[in-house]
Design a protein around this motif. Structure first.
Motif, PDB file in Angstrom:
ATOM      1  N   VAL A  27       0.796  -1.230   0.000  1.00  0.00           N
ATOM      2  CA  VAL A  27       0.000   0.000   0.000  1.00  0.00           C
ATOM      3  C   VAL A  27       0.828   1.279   0.000  1.00  0.00           C
ATOM      4  N   LEU A  28       1.978   1.289   0.662  1.00  0.00           N
ATOM      5  CA  LEU A  28       2.693   2.556   0.867  1.00  0.00           C
ATOM      6  C   LEU A  28       2.968   3.332  -0.424  1.00  0.00           C
ATOM      7  N   PRO A  29       3.373   2.689  -1.521  1.00  0.00           N
ATOM      8  CA  PRO A  29       3.554   3.480  -2.755  1.00  0.00           C
ATOM      9  C   PRO A  29       2.257   4.158  -3.208  1.00  0.00           C
ATOM     10  N   PHE A  30       1.134   3.462  -3.059  1.00  0.00           N
ATOM     11  CA  PHE A  30      -0.151   4.049  -3.455  1.00  0.00           C
ATOM     12  C   PHE A  30      -0.548   5.178  -2.511  1.00  0.00           C
ATOM     13  N   ILE A  31      -0.285   4.994  -1.213  1.00  0.00           N
ATOM     14  CA  ILE A  31      -0.597   6.059  -0.263  1.00  0.00           C
ATOM     15  C   ILE A  31       0.144   7.330  -0.640  1.00  0.00           C
ATOM     16  N   PHE A  32       1.406   7.200  -0.974  1.00  0.00           N
ATOM     17  CA  PHE A  32       2.199   8.369  -1.345  1.00  0.00           C
ATOM     18  C   PHE A  32       1.631   9.027  -2.604  1.00  0.00           C
ATOM     19  N   PHE A  33       1.353   8.207  -3.621  1.00  0.00           N
ATOM     20  CA  PHE A  33       0.843   8.730  -4.891  1.00  0.00           C
ATOM     21  C   PHE A  33      -0.530   9.374  -4.727  1.00  0.00           C
ATOM     22  N   LEU A  34      -1.440   8.682  -4.035  1.00  0.00           N
ATOM     23  CA  LEU A  34      -2.798   9.208  -3.872  1.00  0.00           C
ATOM     24  C   LEU A  34      -2.806  10.443  -2.980  1.00  0.00           C
ATOM     25  N   SER A  35      -1.870  10.538  -2.044  1.00  0.00           N
ATOM     26  CA  SER A  35      -1.791  11.737  -1.201  1.00  0.00           C
ATOM     27  C   SER A  35      -1.396  12.948  -2.037  1.00  0.00           C
ATOM     28  N   ILE A  36      -0.470  12.763  -2.962  1.00  0.00           N
ATOM     29  CA  ILE A  36      -0.044  13.877  -3.818  1.00  0.00           C
ATOM     30  C   ILE A  36      -1.181  14.316  -4.738  1.00  0.00           C
ATOM     31  N   THR A  37      -1.773  13.360  -5.458  1.00  0.00           N
ATOM     32  CA  THR A  37      -2.842  13.727  -6.400  1.00  0.00           C
ATOM     33  C   THR A  37      -4.077  14.244  -5.656  1.00  0.00           C
ATOM     34  N   SER A 146      -9.489   1.815 -11.329  1.00  0.00           N
ATOM     35  CA  SER A 146     -10.373   2.126 -10.216  1.00  0.00           C
ATOM     36  C   SER A 146     -10.365   1.004  -9.185  1.00  0.00           C
ATOM     37  N   LEU A 147     -10.354  -0.247  -9.655  1.00  0.00           N
ATOM     38  CA  LEU A 147     -10.315  -1.390  -8.744  1.00  0.00           C
ATOM     39  C   LEU A 147      -8.981  -1.459  -7.997  1.00  0.00           C
ATOM     40  N   ILE A 148      -7.892  -1.103  -8.673  1.00  0.00           N
ATOM     41  CA  ILE A 148      -6.590  -1.089  -8.013  1.00  0.00           C
ATOM     42  C   ILE A 148      -6.564  -0.044  -6.903  1.00  0.00           C
ATOM     43  N   VAL A 149      -7.087   1.142  -7.207  1.00  0.00           N
ATOM     44  CA  VAL A 149      -7.128   2.204  -6.196  1.00  0.00           C
ATOM     45  C   VAL A 149      -8.008   1.793  -5.026  1.00  0.00           C
ATOM     46  N   GLU A 150      -9.159   1.164  -5.317  1.00  0.00           N
ATOM     47  CA  GLU A 150     -10.040   0.726  -4.240  1.00  0.00           C
ATOM     48  C   GLU A 150      -9.366  -0.347  -3.382  1.00  0.00           C
ATOM     49  N   ALA A 151      -8.630  -1.259  -4.030  1.00  0.00           N
ATOM     50  CA  ALA A 151      -7.908  -2.279  -3.266  1.00  0.00           C
ATOM     51  C   ALA A 151      -6.858  -1.640  -2.367  1.00  0.00           C
ATOM     52  N   ALA A 152      -6.141  -0.659  -2.908  1.00  0.00           N
ATOM     53  CA  ALA A 152      -5.128   0.032  -2.102  1.00  0.00           C
ATOM     54  C   ALA A 152      -5.764   0.748  -0.919  1.00  0.00           C
ATOM     55  N   ALA A 153      -6.898   1.405  -1.152  1.00  0.00           N
ATOM     56  CA  ALA A 153      -7.581   2.101  -0.053  1.00  0.00           C
ATOM     57  C   ALA A 153      -8.084   1.119   0.997  1.00  0.00           C
ATOM     58  N   LEU A 377       0.241  11.291   5.890  1.00  0.00           N
ATOM     59  CA  LEU A 377       0.237   9.992   5.220  1.00  0.00           C
ATOM     60  C   LEU A 377       1.512   9.803   4.399  1.00  0.00           C
ATOM     61  N   MET A 378       1.974  10.867   3.756  1.00  0.00           N
ATOM     62  CA  MET A 378       3.234  10.765   3.011  1.00  0.00           C
ATOM     63  C   MET A 378       4.412  10.513   3.950  1.00  0.00           C
ATOM     64  N   LEU A 379       4.381  11.147   5.137  1.00  0.00           N
ATOM     65  CA  LEU A 379       5.431  10.894   6.125  1.00  0.00           C
ATOM     66  C   LEU A 379       5.376   9.441   6.590  1.00  0.00           C
ATOM     67  N   LEU A 380       4.185   8.893   6.761  1.00  0.00           N
ATOM     68  CA  LEU A 380       4.053   7.478   7.104  1.00  0.00           C
ATOM     69  C   LEU A 380       4.685   6.595   6.033  1.00  0.00           C
ATOM     70  N   ALA A 381       4.392   6.908   4.760  1.00  0.00           N
ATOM     71  CA  ALA A 381       4.938   6.106   3.666  1.00  0.00           C
ATOM     72  C   ALA A 381       6.462   6.189   3.633  1.00  0.00           C
ATOM     73  N   ILE A 382       6.999   7.386   3.812  1.00  0.00           N
ATOM     74  CA  ILE A 382       8.455   7.566   3.759  1.00  0.00           C
ATOM     75  C   ILE A 382       9.123   6.887   4.944  1.00  0.00           C
ATOM     76  N   SER A 383       8.609   7.122   6.155  1.00  0.00           N
ATOM     77  CA  SER A 383       9.231   6.545   7.345  1.00  0.00           C
ATOM     78  C   SER A 383       9.125   5.025   7.338  1.00  0.00           C
ATOM     79  N   GLY A 384       7.985   4.486   6.892  1.00  0.00           N
ATOM     80  CA  GLY A 384       7.837   3.039   6.817  1.00  0.00           C
ATOM     81  C   GLY A 384       8.818   2.416   5.838  1.00  0.00           C
ATOM     82  N   THR A 385       9.014   3.075   4.696  1.00  0.00           N
ATOM     83  CA  THR A 385       9.956   2.563   3.699  1.00  0.00           C
ATOM     84  C   THR A 385      11.387   2.591   4.238  1.00  0.00           C
ATOM     85  N   ILE A 386      11.765   3.681   4.896  1.00  0.00           N
ATOM     86  CA  ILE A 386      13.119   3.789   5.448  1.00  0.00           C
ATOM     87  C   ILE A 386      13.331   2.745   6.541  1.00  0.00           C
ATOM     88  N   MET A 387      12.351   2.537   7.410  1.00  0.00           N
ATOM     89  CA  MET A 387      12.469   1.516   8.459  1.00  0.00           C
ATOM     90  C   MET A 387      12.701   0.137   7.854  1.00  0.00           C
TER      91      MET A 387
END
Length: 453
Positions: A27-37, A146-153, A377-387
């Protein structure tokens, strides 16, 4: 040698941690992308106004009637079929006429100045916010996206709920729980940033994710069916999302090609009253901008069309202020008025959620909360990836080891419950399980590297 068996609480913690880990990788890559858009789309009113800056503040000298403006628009788009007239916000603004191209080959917005000059012809699908909306909602891939985004959410909802369990204080102080220990070493600092940020944003994120589900194809289709079966329908659905299983409608989405199937005409061809006469009446309603006036027979954005009436409504993103007025096509008298309070309570809740999701429920404060939510949410994605990257052993995925413990059944039961509430999560979970079993049997070496052995 006796095999180590963790305490029941530790086993459950480890199991949830393992699922949280895999959900995060998904999910984290999608969270980052969807947060920006999503952050960009929060400012749709400002972006639209910037795109239309040349349509405002025009001279009102030599003003012409809406009938003349319609004739100018149809001359500029030969064969264009009239679908709606957007009332100018101020006397110096252009009117915007929405026309269908011949052969249902698309739509055009024609901006006509107060003096009758056509000053712009644009494709509404090419607007910045329309493109961002498709990117955010479907990754520009249509229904599969749309189904991919819904799955990520859906997985993000599980990620937040499982993260709250992992965050829950267990006999330690408030440092690292309510605020991060930024003075500690790198691993502790990133762990605290991830956990504390997740706690503070969890409520806002869950509301944001849940309020986006009505746009999805899987969840929204099920909701439309339940809404119909439970008798929660007293007005047509006025948001894009889902398939109408009763009508066989493949989508209640913004389909430009079906929005205007009426005969090209001017003024009285839509009834005895002219467009100018209806605009005069509609201007007295004080409808929130952007206010659209559509003729008899015009197709609605979502749901059924106008029938034999003129319809005045609004496309304001704060859906709680939207009203609809219908006028008789011959006399111009008001047939009925419907406001937000006339909707079923379920529809009102959905519309409140959509307005919140788009940052327009209560103005700039809602936008600011949306920006803060997306940033966290973007900070969550970044910190989770670094961890993950710092902790993983070389050559492996670094997943927490699997435990053959009864506690695993608890997380399985929780996932089943979530899968029932979020059907696309259930489908993706099934696909994940099938892939996992296939890797275990066919590629044991890869399974060990992925932590699935």
């Amino acid at each position: 040698m006796t095999k180590f068996s963790p305490a029941p609480g530790a086993a459950l913690y480890r199991t949830i941690w393992r699922w949280h880990f895999y959900a995060g990788l998904l999910v984290l890559p999608f969270i980052f992308f969807l947060s920006i858009t999503g952050t960009i789309y929060l400012f749709k009113p400002q972006i639209d106004r910037w795109e239309e800056s040349a349509w405002h503040g025009l001279s009102a000298i030599n003003r012409v009637s809406p009938d003349v403006q319609l004739a100018a628009a149809q001359k500029a788009v030969p064969g264009g079929r009239f679908n709606s007239y957007r009332l100018p916000e101020t006397s110096g603004d252009a009117a915007v006429l929405h026309l269908a191209l011949p052969g249902d080959s698309g739509m055009r917005d024609v901006a006509v100045a107060p003096d009758g000059r056509v000053i712009a012809i644009s494709n509404p699908d090419n607007r910045v916010t329309a493109w961002v909306a498709r990117l955010h909602g479907s990754l520009l891939l249509g229904t599969p996206g749309s189904l991919i985004v819904e799955a990520a959410a859906s997985w993000a909802i599980f990620l937040i709920l499982s993260g709250l369990y992992l965050w829950w204080p267990r006999s330690r102080g408030l440092a690292g729980v309510l605020w991060p220990r930024l003075d500690q070493g790198g691993r502790v600092r990133w762990r605290d940033l991830h956990a504390v940020t997740g706690f503070w944003v969890s409520g806002l994120a869950l509301v944001m994710l849940a309020s986006g589900l009505p746009w999805g194809d899987g969840w929204a289709t099920g909701f439309r069916f339940i809404r119909s079966q439970m008798g929660w329908v007293n007005t047509p659905q006025d948001w894009r999302g889902g398939i109408d299983l009763h009508a066989g409608d493949l989508h209640a989405r913004h389909d430009h090609q079906s929005m205007a199937a009426i005969t090209p005409a001017r003024g009285s061809a839509f009834g005895q009253i002219t467009l100018s006469g209806i605009v005069e009446r509609a201007s007295l309603e004080g409808m929130p901008f952007p206010a659209l006036l559509s003729p008899p027979g015009a197709k609605a954005r979502f749901g059924p069309g106008n029938g034999r009436f003129w319809k005045l409504t609004s496309e304001a993103q704060n859906r709680s202020v939207i009203r609809t007025v219908r006028y008789d096509a011959n006399s111009g008298t008001v047939i009925d008025r419907r406001g937000f309070a006339d909707k079923h309570v379920i529809d009102r809740i959905i519309n409140y959620g959509i307005a919140w999701h788009e940052g327009q429920l209560f103005g700039w404060i809602n936008q600011a909360i949306g920006v803060i939510t997306a940033a966290m949410l973007m900070l969550l994605a970044i910190s989770g990836t670094i961890m993950w990257w710092r902790k993983r052993p070389s050559g492996t995925l670094g997943a927490p080891p699997a435990l053959r413990e009864p506690q695993a059944r608890i997380i399985t039961a929780l996932l089943v419950v979530l899968a029932i509430l979020l059907p696309v999560l259930g489908l993706s979970l099934l696909l994940f399980w099938l892939a996992d079993q296939g890797i275990r049997v066919l590629l044991p070496g890869m399974a060990e590297r992925l932590g699935r052995a």
